[in-house]
Design an enzyme around this catalytic site. Structure first.
Site, mmCIF file in Angstrom:
data_model
loop_
_atom_site.group_PDB
_atom_site.id
_atom_site.type_symbol
_atom_site.label_atom_id
_atom_site.label_comp_id
_atom_site.label_asym_id
_atom_site.label_seq_id
_atom_site.Cartn_x
_atom_site.Cartn_y
_atom_site.Cartn_z
ATOM 1 N N MET A 31 37.129 22.475 53.482
ATOM 2 C CA MET A 31 37.104 20.900 53.717
ATOM 3 C C MET A 31 37.714 20.973 55.256
ATOM 4 O O MET A 31 38.002 19.876 55.654
ATOM 5 C CB MET A 31 38.123 20.329 52.957
ATOM 6 C CG MET A 31 37.431 20.310 51.588
ATOM 7 S SD MET A 31 37.932 18.989 50.423
ATOM 8 C CE MET A 31 39.791 19.146 50.406
ATOM 9 N N HIS A 47 41.321 30.323 55.632
ATOM 10 C CA HIS A 47 39.814 30.161 55.848
ATOM 11 C C HIS A 47 39.414 31.461 56.665
ATOM 12 O O HIS A 47 38.131 31.859 56.517
ATOM 13 C CB HIS A 47 39.490 28.722 56.484
ATOM 14 C CG HIS A 47 39.939 27.654 55.708
ATOM 15 N ND1 HIS A 47 40.836 26.721 56.088
ATOM 16 C CD2 HIS A 47 39.529 27.135 54.616
ATOM 17 C CE1 HIS A 47 41.154 25.773 55.360
ATOM 18 N NE2 HIS A 47 40.178 26.020 54.167
ATOM 19 N N ARG A 99 46.928 21.154 53.951
ATOM 20 C CA ARG A 99 48.109 20.261 53.721
ATOM 21 C C ARG A 99 49.446 20.490 54.105
ATOM 22 O O ARG A 99 50.184 19.488 54.016
ATOM 23 C CB ARG A 99 48.109 19.792 52.107
ATOM 24 C CG ARG A 99 46.734 19.355 51.576
ATOM 25 C CD ARG A 99 47.122 18.616 50.300
ATOM 26 N NE ARG A 99 45.888 17.754 49.918
ATOM 27 C CZ ARG A 99 44.673 17.943 49.266
ATOM 28 N NH1 ARG A 99 44.504 19.322 48.675
ATOM 29 N NH2 ARG A 99 43.765 17.031 49.156
#
Ligand code: AMP
Length: 286
Positions: A30, A37, A187
């Site tokens: 996302m 990642h 986040r």
């Protein structure tokens, strides 16, 4: 590196490469890319000839009161990271293209999606299963990589691929952590400096559970108490769940006699943190 936004162009690129016998690796994300990642992209790069990273903030996996609109979207930085790590395509579909008017079919969920995140975030896994199925249909990868950070999600993806006979190999890579143990997450940028310090408590609590198991404690109630004690020392934290489960079924255990996964979710201000640890009981390791 190509930036592809159209679904048709993405599918055409993959079709051509597949016909030429090229192995396609895929890392769905996302965006707001971080070291977790990056590790997936690096592993993928070593295992395939052509690499696609998708960046799509999937509206279907956010609940009505969740952070869809404020989810970080540093697209230029993300593309730069993908380029640097050797991605061939950064696939950035739009929500309208993925879910056009008339879109109807979602994926029914297996029992492993029912508890934990499934309970805390009611539409979440339906959105995840739907988007992963769609992305696999468009990108048609030979290999796709997911992070253990989202343990239940990777279990769901494995089950989906198995049950639907999708011909893609799923690789799950370990959680990448900050130096103090906090699992990297897009986040984490929401955390205030004070909250950032408190946030490591979840990992400490999972470690306490893992230590108890390694010391030979098998009784789950005692293991959970050891975990909860750590979290309760921080008044800013609210426990969503601290669970000791069978890593295959994600059902709660009452005794840990072989492998277990410790799953945790806590709330800290407006942020929800999740993490997990896989543990093997000493009787099995001996
Ligand atoms: P997301 O962008 O949050 O949807 O995550 C995309 C992929 O990266 C998922 O397979 C996640 O499980 C994985 N991921 C996220 N955080 C981490 C991390 N700290 N370590 C390893 N993989 C991660």
């Amino acid at each position: 590196m190509k930036v592809i936004r159209s679904l048709r162009a993405m599918a055409a690129w993959s079709d051509e490469l597949r016909r030429a016998g090229v192995t396609i690796g895929f890392v769905p994300t996302m965006g707001a890319l971080h070291g977790g990642h990056r590790a997936l992209i690096r592993t993928a790069r070593l295992q395939c000839d052509a690499l696609v990273v998708s960046i799509f903030v999937n509206p279907a996996q956010f609940g009505p009161r969740e952070d869809l609109t404020k989810y970080p979207r540093p697209i230029l930085r993300d593309r730069a990271l993908c380029r640097k790590e050797g991605a061939d395509v950064c696939f950035e579909p739009t929500a309208n293209a993925m879910y056009p008017d008339g879109f109807q079919t979602t994926v029914s969920l297996p029992p492993i999606a029912r508890r934990w995140e499934g309970e805390a975030r009611p539409q979440h896994f339906s959105g995840v299963a739907t988007v992963v199925t769609k992305l696999f249909g468009i990108v048609r990868p030979h290999i796709a990589l997911f992070g253990q950070k989202d343990f239940q999600q990777s279990a769901l993806v494995r089950q989906l691929v198995e049950d639907r006979n999708l011909s893609v190999k799923i690789i799950v890579r370990p959680t990448v952590r900050e130096e103090d143990g906090l699992a990297m997450s897009s986040r984490n940028v929401y955390l205030s400096p004070k909250e950032r310090i408190v946030a490591t408590t979840l990992y400490k609590s999972l470690r306490a559970g893992a230590d108890a198991i390694r010391k030979g404690i098998t009784d789950v109630a005692s293991i959970q108490t050891a975990m909860a004690q750590i979290v309760k020392q921080e008044p800013a934290l609210t426990i969503d769940y601290l669970a000791v489960c069978d890593p295959r079924t994600l059902e709660p255990l009452s005794l840990v006699t072989s492998r277990a996964v410790l799953l945790g979710a806590v709330r800290l201000g407006s942020v929800r943190l999740i993490d997990n640890l896989l543990v093997t009981a000493p009787s099995v390791r001996a």
